[in-house]
Design a protein around this motif. Structure first.
Motif, mmCIF file in Angstrom:
data_model
loop_
_atom_site.group_PDB
_atom_site.id
_atom_site.type_symbol
_atom_site.label_atom_id
_atom_site.label_comp_id
_atom_site.label_asym_id
_atom_site.label_seq_id
_atom_site.Cartn_x
_atom_site.Cartn_y
_atom_site.Cartn_z
ATOM 1 N N ILE A 194 10.941 22.327 15.841
ATOM 2 C CA ILE A 194 10.090 22.539 14.644
ATOM 3 C C ILE A 194 9.631 21.163 14.151
ATOM 4 O O ILE A 194 10.148 20.630 13.178
ATOM 5 N N PRO A 195 8.653 20.561 14.825
ATOM 6 C CA PRO A 195 8.253 19.203 14.459
ATOM 7 C C PRO A 195 7.371 19.143 13.213
ATOM 8 O O PRO A 195 6.426 19.908 13.081
ATOM 9 N N ASN A 196 7.737 18.260 12.306
ATOM 10 C CA ASN A 196 6.889 17.937 11.137
ATOM 11 C C ASN A 196 6.312 19.165 10.444
ATOM 12 O O ASN A 196 5.086 19.305 10.313
ATOM 13 N N PRO A 197 7.157 20.066 9.941
ATOM 14 C CA PRO A 197 6.605 21.253 9.272
ATOM 15 C C PRO A 197 5.965 20.949 7.917
ATOM 16 O O PRO A 197 5.268 21.803 7.368
ATOM 17 N N VAL A 224 0.846 -1.185 0.000
ATOM 18 C CA VAL A 224 0.000 0.000 0.000
ATOM 19 C C VAL A 224 0.885 1.239 0.000
ATOM 20 O O VAL A 224 2.086 1.176 0.290
ATOM 21 N N SER A 225 0.287 2.374 -0.318
ATOM 22 C CA SER A 225 1.024 3.632 -0.375
ATOM 23 C C SER A 225 0.084 4.761 0.034
ATOM 24 O O SER A 225 -1.126 4.688 -0.212
ATOM 25 N N ASN A 226 0.649 5.780 0.662
ATOM 26 C CA ASN A 226 -0.148 6.918 1.154
ATOM 27 C C ASN A 226 -1.321 6.408 1.992
ATOM 28 O O ASN A 226 -2.452 6.873 1.860
ATOM 29 N N GLU A 227 -1.029 5.459 2.847
ATOM 30 C CA GLU A 227 -2.057 4.776 3.625
ATOM 31 C C GLU A 227 -1.996 5.181 5.092
ATOM 32 O O GLU A 227 -0.985 5.693 5.577
ATOM 33 N N THR A 228 -3.105 4.960 5.791
ATOM 34 C CA THR A 228 -3.254 5.314 7.199
ATOM 35 C C THR A 228 -3.110 4.070 8.071
ATOM 36 O O THR A 228 -3.178 2.942 7.577
ATOM 37 N N PRO A 229 -2.946 4.253 9.390
ATOM 38 C CA PRO A 229 -2.906 3.084 10.269
ATOM 39 C C PRO A 229 -4.157 2.220 10.152
ATOM 40 O O PRO A 229 -4.064 0.985 10.123
ATOM 41 N N TRP A 230 -5.331 2.840 10.070
ATOM 42 C CA TRP A 230 -6.560 2.048 9.923
ATOM 43 C C TRP A 230 -6.513 1.223 8.645
ATOM 44 O O TRP A 230 -6.849 0.030 8.643
ATOM 45 N N GLY A 231 -6.098 1.829 7.547
ATOM 46 C CA GLY A 231 -6.062 1.122 6.278
ATOM 47 C C GLY A 231 -5.131 -0.065 6.297
ATOM 48 O O GLY A 231 -5.464 -1.149 5.785
ATOM 49 N N VAL A 232 -3.943 0.113 6.884
ATOM 50 C CA VAL A 232 -2.992 -1.000 6.938
ATOM 51 C C VAL A 232 -3.532 -2.135 7.799
ATOM 52 O O VAL A 232 -3.506 -3.308 7.409
ATOM 53 N N MET A 233 -4.047 -1.808 8.976
ATOM 54 C CA MET A 233 -4.549 -2.849 9.860
ATOM 55 C C MET A 233 -5.777 -3.544 9.281
ATOM 56 O O MET A 233 -5.977 -4.751 9.460
ATOM 57 N N ARG A 234 -6.615 -2.793 8.565
ATOM 58 C CA ARG A 234 -7.770 -3.409 7.907
ATOM 59 C C ARG A 234 -7.314 -4.402 6.836
ATOM 60 O O ARG A 234 -7.863 -5.499 6.718
ATOM 61 N N TYR A 281 8.527 10.163 4.178
ATOM 62 C CA TYR A 281 9.256 10.196 5.447
ATOM 63 C C TYR A 281 10.569 10.933 5.204
ATOM 64 O O TYR A 281 11.352 10.584 4.307
ATOM 65 N N SER A 282 10.807 11.960 5.996
ATOM 66 C CA SER A 282 12.035 12.753 5.886
ATOM 67 C C SER A 282 12.212 13.543 7.172
ATOM 68 O O SER A 282 11.361 13.503 8.066
ATOM 69 N N LEU A 283 13.286 14.294 7.250
ATOM 70 C CA LEU A 283 13.507 15.162 8.412
ATOM 71 C C LEU A 283 12.407 16.208 8.550
ATOM 72 O O LEU A 283 12.166 16.702 9.650
ATOM 73 N N LEU A 284 11.720 16.532 7.457
ATOM 74 C CA LEU A 284 10.642 17.516 7.506
ATOM 75 C C LEU A 284 9.274 16.885 7.710
ATOM 76 O O LEU A 284 8.290 17.591 7.919
ATOM 77 N N ASN A 285 9.200 15.571 7.649
ATOM 78 C CA ASN A 285 7.912 14.892 7.791
ATOM 79 C C ASN A 285 8.137 13.513 8.420
ATOM 80 O O ASN A 285 8.397 12.531 7.725
ATOM 81 N N ARG A 286 8.014 13.468 9.749
ATOM 82 C CA ARG A 286 8.185 12.215 10.478
ATOM 83 C C ARG A 286 6.852 11.717 11.040
ATOM 84 O O ARG A 286 6.803 10.985 12.022
ATOM 85 N N THR A 287 5.749 12.086 10.386
ATOM 86 C CA THR A 287 4.433 11.683 10.881
ATOM 87 C C THR A 287 4.244 10.166 10.826
ATOM 88 O O THR A 287 3.388 9.636 11.540
ATOM 89 N N PHE A 288 5.027 9.473 10.018
ATOM 90 C CA PHE A 288 4.955 8.008 9.977
ATOM 91 C C PHE A 288 5.215 7.397 11.354
ATOM 92 O O PHE A 288 4.723 6.312 11.670
#
Length: 343
Positions: free
Chosen positions: A338-341, A175-185, A205-212
């Motif tokens: 400066i978290p996840n700008p 999967v790609s561009n997926e959410t936790p719900w989507g993966v677990m489903r 996923y990068s230094l500017l986006n660690r929301t994963f």
């Protein structure tokens, strides 16, 4: 080159994956072949594409990326020593299949088109490029539920993918561009319906986006569904080449102003701090950014992209870089400030 298992598939992939979305737009066929040859010679065995590519997506160029990879594969001695990944587009792009969906008919049509362009009988990893439902992806924050949306059920999507696996056209799914719900489903449906188990999650996923790291990282490790990190250099922003208003000739953000995800005031401030940290320790800023992604325990592979051979060489060199504790502490200090700008 380090390798890591692709989920529970038995397939091993290089920690560096060659991303190809510039092939057919910023890179010619000859340049694409040169990149592929150099990456494989370096030890990369993993190549990622999509039926939608190149980017920006346009009807007149759609499919060129896969076609360039296909012409390269046609000239190779062995198809089996490389791992080819591609993706089926989700809703929203009218010039693909008249408006793509992730239902049975569309997925059969999509894979056949990709296999034809790629000059191969099978792909090793077939991914859903984005969900066939309204949810959080492509930087969207805040979930708004739509009771009336006409989404394709995941049960149908995964059942169709099973047909592709059974037919020998696909070895593994992701999967790609997926959410936790989507993966677990998806994982639950694999257990209950006997459909293929997702092997990977291709998300930014990068230094500017660690929301994963919130939700998905735990799933990646506990469920053995690792991250394929895209945009690890934030469209090249983390190299520092765009600082102080610079717009290098031929660069992505110079050519297209539609890509603003990594250009906010907060993202620029964070980038300045990361670039300064790298230079303070005698490191190339881009290589530091890639080495950080490479070091994450939930990572399966880091998808690099380049438009020049010099950029490719620099990106590949990140494989040998191990960041010191002092550098890692400096990265965390900036992230706390400066978290996840650029989610």
């Amino acid at each position: 080159m380090q390798t890591r298992p692709l989920g529970t598939t038995g397939i091993d992939v290089s920690r560096i994956c060659l991303g190809t979305m510039t092939f057919g737009e910023q890179n010619t066929e000859a340049e694409a072949h040169a990149q592929l040859d150099r990456a494989v010679a370096f030890g990369v065995n993993f190549i990622d594409a999509a039926e939608m590519y190149p980017v920006p997506p346009k009807a007149e160029t759609q499919g060129l990326t896969e076609s360039y990879i296909g012409s390269w594969l046609k000239g190779r001695q062995s198809r089996d020593d490389v791992v080819i990944a591609t993706k089926a587009a989700g809703p929203g792009i009218s010039h693909i299949r008249g408006g793509p969906r992730l239902d049975r008919q569309h997925l059969h049509e999509s894979i056949d088109g990709s296999l034809s362009r790629l000059n191969t009988d099978y792909v090793d990893l077939y991914q859903l490029h984005w969900p066939d439902r309204s949810t959080n992806f492509f930087g969207r924050l805040g979930y708004t539920h739509d009771e009336d949306e006409q989404a394709t059920a995941l049960e149908e999507t995964l059942s169709a993918l099973k047909e592709l696996v059974d037919a020998g056209k696909v070895r593994a799914i992701g999967v790609s561009n997926e959410t936790p719900w989507g993966v677990m489903r998806c994982l639950k449906l694999a257990d209950t319906l006997g459909v293929p188990r997702v092997a990977s999650i291709q998300n930014p996923y990068s230094l500017l986006n660690r929301t994963f790291e919130v939700g998905l990282a735990e799933i990646a490790q506990r469920e053995q569904v690792g991250l394929l990190a895209y945009s690890p250099l934030a469209f090249g922003v983390l190299t520092g080449k765009y600082l102080n208003g610079a717009r290098p000739e031929g660069a992505r953000l110079t050519l297209w102003d539609r890509f603003s995800r990594y250009s906010s005031e907060q993202a620029t401030a964070a980038t300045e701090a990361y670039v300064a940290l790298a230079r303070e320790h005698g490191l190339d800023p881009g290589q530091m950014a890639l080495a950080y992604v490479n070091s994450r325990s939930f990572l399966t592979s880091n998808i690099i992209g380049a438009t020049t051979m010099d950029q490719l060489e620099s990106n590949l060199a990140s494989e040998a870089l191990t960041l010191s504790e002092e550098v890692l502490e400096g990265i965390e200090a900036i992230h706390q400030r400066i978290p996840n700008p650029s989610p």
